[in-house]
Design a protein around this motif. Sequence first.
Motif, PDB file in Angstrom:
ATOM      1  N   VAL A  73     -55.991  -6.652 -32.624  1.00  0.00           N
ATOM      2  CA  VAL A  73     -56.139  -7.400 -33.884  1.00  0.00           C
ATOM      3  C   VAL A  73     -55.708  -6.538 -35.063  1.00  0.00           C
ATOM      4  O   VAL A  73     -54.964  -6.992 -35.931  1.00  0.00           O
ATOM      5  CB  VAL A  73     -57.588  -7.906 -34.067  1.00  0.00           C
ATOM      6  CG1 VAL A  73     -57.793  -8.477 -35.465  1.00  0.00           C
ATOM      7  CG2 VAL A  73     -57.925  -8.947 -33.011  1.00  0.00           C
ATOM      8  N   LEU A 130     -52.689  -7.421 -37.707  1.00  0.00           N
ATOM      9  CA  LEU A 130     -52.950  -7.640 -39.129  1.00  0.00           C
ATOM     10  C   LEU A 130     -52.295  -6.601 -40.010  1.00  0.00           C
ATOM     11  O   LEU A 130     -52.078  -6.838 -41.185  1.00  0.00           O
ATOM     12  CB  LEU A 130     -54.462  -7.658 -39.396  1.00  0.00           C
ATOM     13  CG  LEU A 130     -55.210  -8.848 -38.816  1.00  0.00           C
ATOM     14  CD1 LEU A 130     -56.706  -8.704 -39.038  1.00  0.00           C
ATOM     15  CD2 LEU A 130     -54.697 -10.142 -39.422  1.00  0.00           C
ATOM     16  N   PHE A 161     -60.104 -14.862 -33.216  1.00  0.00           N
ATOM     17  CA  PHE A 161     -59.099 -14.378 -32.287  1.00  0.00           C
ATOM     18  C   PHE A 161     -59.581 -14.546 -30.851  1.00  0.00           C
ATOM     19  O   PHE A 161     -60.774 -14.648 -30.579  1.00  0.00           O
ATOM     20  CB  PHE A 161     -58.727 -12.911 -32.552  1.00  0.00           C
ATOM     21  CG  PHE A 161     -59.837 -11.938 -32.295  1.00  0.00           C
ATOM     22  CD1 PHE A 161     -60.018 -11.385 -31.044  1.00  0.00           C
ATOM     23  CD2 PHE A 161     -60.704 -11.575 -33.309  1.00  0.00           C
ATOM     24  CE1 PHE A 161     -61.052 -10.492 -30.803  1.00  0.00           C
ATOM     25  CE2 PHE A 161     -61.727 -10.680 -33.088  1.00  0.00           C
ATOM     26  CZ  PHE A 161     -61.901 -10.136 -31.830  1.00  0.00           C
ATOM     27  N   TYR A 166     -58.610 -12.676 -27.166  1.00  0.00           N
ATOM     28  CA  TYR A 166     -57.897 -11.578 -26.523  1.00  0.00           C
ATOM     29  C   TYR A 166     -58.099 -11.675 -25.020  1.00  0.00           C
ATOM     30  O   TYR A 166     -59.235 -11.724 -24.547  1.00  0.00           O
ATOM     31  CB  TYR A 166     -58.415 -10.230 -27.053  1.00  0.00           C
ATOM     32  CG  TYR A 166     -57.736  -9.048 -26.421  1.00  0.00           C
ATOM     33  CD1 TYR A 166     -56.468  -8.651 -26.838  1.00  0.00           C
ATOM     34  CD2 TYR A 166     -58.339  -8.341 -25.395  1.00  0.00           C
ATOM     35  CE1 TYR A 166     -55.828  -7.575 -26.257  1.00  0.00           C
ATOM     36  CE2 TYR A 166     -57.712  -7.249 -24.812  1.00  0.00           C
ATOM     37  CZ  TYR A 166     -56.455  -6.873 -25.241  1.00  0.00           C
ATOM     38  OH  TYR A 166     -55.824  -5.800 -24.657  1.00  0.00           O
ATOM     39  N   LEU A 180     -52.972 -11.446 -27.165  1.00  0.00           N
ATOM     40  CA  LEU A 180     -53.720 -11.795 -28.369  1.00  0.00           C
ATOM     41  C   LEU A 180     -53.270 -13.130 -28.948  1.00  0.00           C
ATOM     42  O   LEU A 180     -52.081 -13.380 -29.118  1.00  0.00           O
ATOM     43  CB  LEU A 180     -53.533 -10.708 -29.437  1.00  0.00           C
ATOM     44  CG  LEU A 180     -54.227 -10.957 -30.774  1.00  0.00           C
ATOM     45  CD1 LEU A 180     -55.751 -10.944 -30.610  1.00  0.00           C
ATOM     46  CD2 LEU A 180     -53.788  -9.921 -31.795  1.00  0.00           C
ATOM     47  N   LEU A 193     -54.182 -15.005 -32.414  1.00  0.00           N
ATOM     48  CA  LEU A 193     -54.845 -14.794 -33.697  1.00  0.00           C
ATOM     49  C   LEU A 193     -54.679 -16.043 -34.555  1.00  0.00           C
ATOM     50  O   LEU A 193     -53.560 -16.533 -34.741  1.00  0.00           O
ATOM     51  CB  LEU A 193     -54.232 -13.577 -34.392  1.00  0.00           C
ATOM     52  CG  LEU A 193     -54.855 -13.094 -35.683  1.00  0.00           C
ATOM     53  CD1 LEU A 193     -56.293 -12.624 -35.462  1.00  0.00           C
ATOM     54  CD2 LEU A 193     -54.024 -11.952 -36.260  1.00  0.00           C
ATOM     55  N   GLU A 194     -55.779 -16.537 -35.085  1.00  0.00           N
ATOM     56  CA  GLU A 194     -55.755 -17.741 -35.911  1.00  0.00           C
ATOM     57  C   GLU A 194     -54.992 -17.495 -37.212  1.00  0.00           C
ATOM     58  O   GLU A 194     -55.105 -16.438 -37.826  1.00  0.00           O
ATOM     59  CB  GLU A 194     -57.193 -18.142 -36.233  1.00  0.00           C
ATOM     60  CG  GLU A 194     -57.326 -19.389 -37.059  1.00  0.00           C
ATOM     61  CD  GLU A 194     -58.774 -19.781 -37.281  1.00  0.00           C
ATOM     62  OE1 GLU A 194     -59.029 -20.989 -37.387  1.00  0.00           O
ATOM     63  OE2 GLU A 194     -59.648 -18.889 -37.341  1.00  0.00           O
ATOM     64  N   LYS A 195     -54.244 -18.493 -37.621  1.00  0.00           N
ATOM     65  CA  LYS A 195     -53.539 -18.463 -38.901  1.00  0.00           C
ATOM     66  C   LYS A 195     -54.169 -19.557 -39.761  1.00  0.00           C
ATOM     67  O   LYS A 195     -53.889 -20.737 -39.578  1.00  0.00           O
ATOM     68  CB  LYS A 195     -52.047 -18.707 -38.692  1.00  0.00           C
ATOM     69  CG  LYS A 195     -51.368 -17.592 -37.938  1.00  0.00           C
ATOM     70  CD  LYS A 195     -49.899 -17.895 -37.727  1.00  0.00           C
ATOM     71  CE  LYS A 195     -49.139 -16.785 -37.075  1.00  0.00           C
ATOM     72  NZ  LYS A 195     -49.699 -16.192 -35.923  1.00  0.00           N
TER      73      LYS A 195
END
Length: 163
Positions: free
Chosen positions: A41, A45, A95, A97, A112, A114-116
């Motif tokens: 993560v 990021l 997220f 994983y 991964l 990952l939320e947007k």
Amino acid sequence: MTRVSGMTERRIAATLAAALALFVGCTPSASAKYDAAEKAVRAALSDDQDVEFSDLYESTPDLHRTSQTPNDKRTFICGYATYKKQDGKPVRVRFIYAAHSDDPSLADYGPLNLEKPELNYGIRDENSGGRYATAFEFSGWNRVCADAQHPKTFSGVAPKGDG
């Protein structure tokens, strides 16, 4: 004061060493999964971000009949990460994983998801009363991370004229 004999000291030391080996042998794998998730993560990021993690948990959903992978049990780490945008405003994202998976389809996407938050367009989930879920919720979070303690979420915005 009672003096412990050399033989007794060795037995105590051997017992403690065995207990420590068992303890160390069990915990790093669990800890390593969480550490790997956090590292992924942070990398996604940006390394210069100060990221805080919360509500991390392990999920092993039964994905039977949703994949041709023979191993239907997979291990995922689900959770939340909070970071600050360039303008200083905090953002909280979820997220997923894949900590352990024998699913070859993950090779194309990586472990991964990952939320947007900006992608909030809703997809109607007919199986859940027609509520709207984001693509992240529909394709991952509600399928992999939802369980008895973590209910499904529906934060998608309905399309114009459909709502």
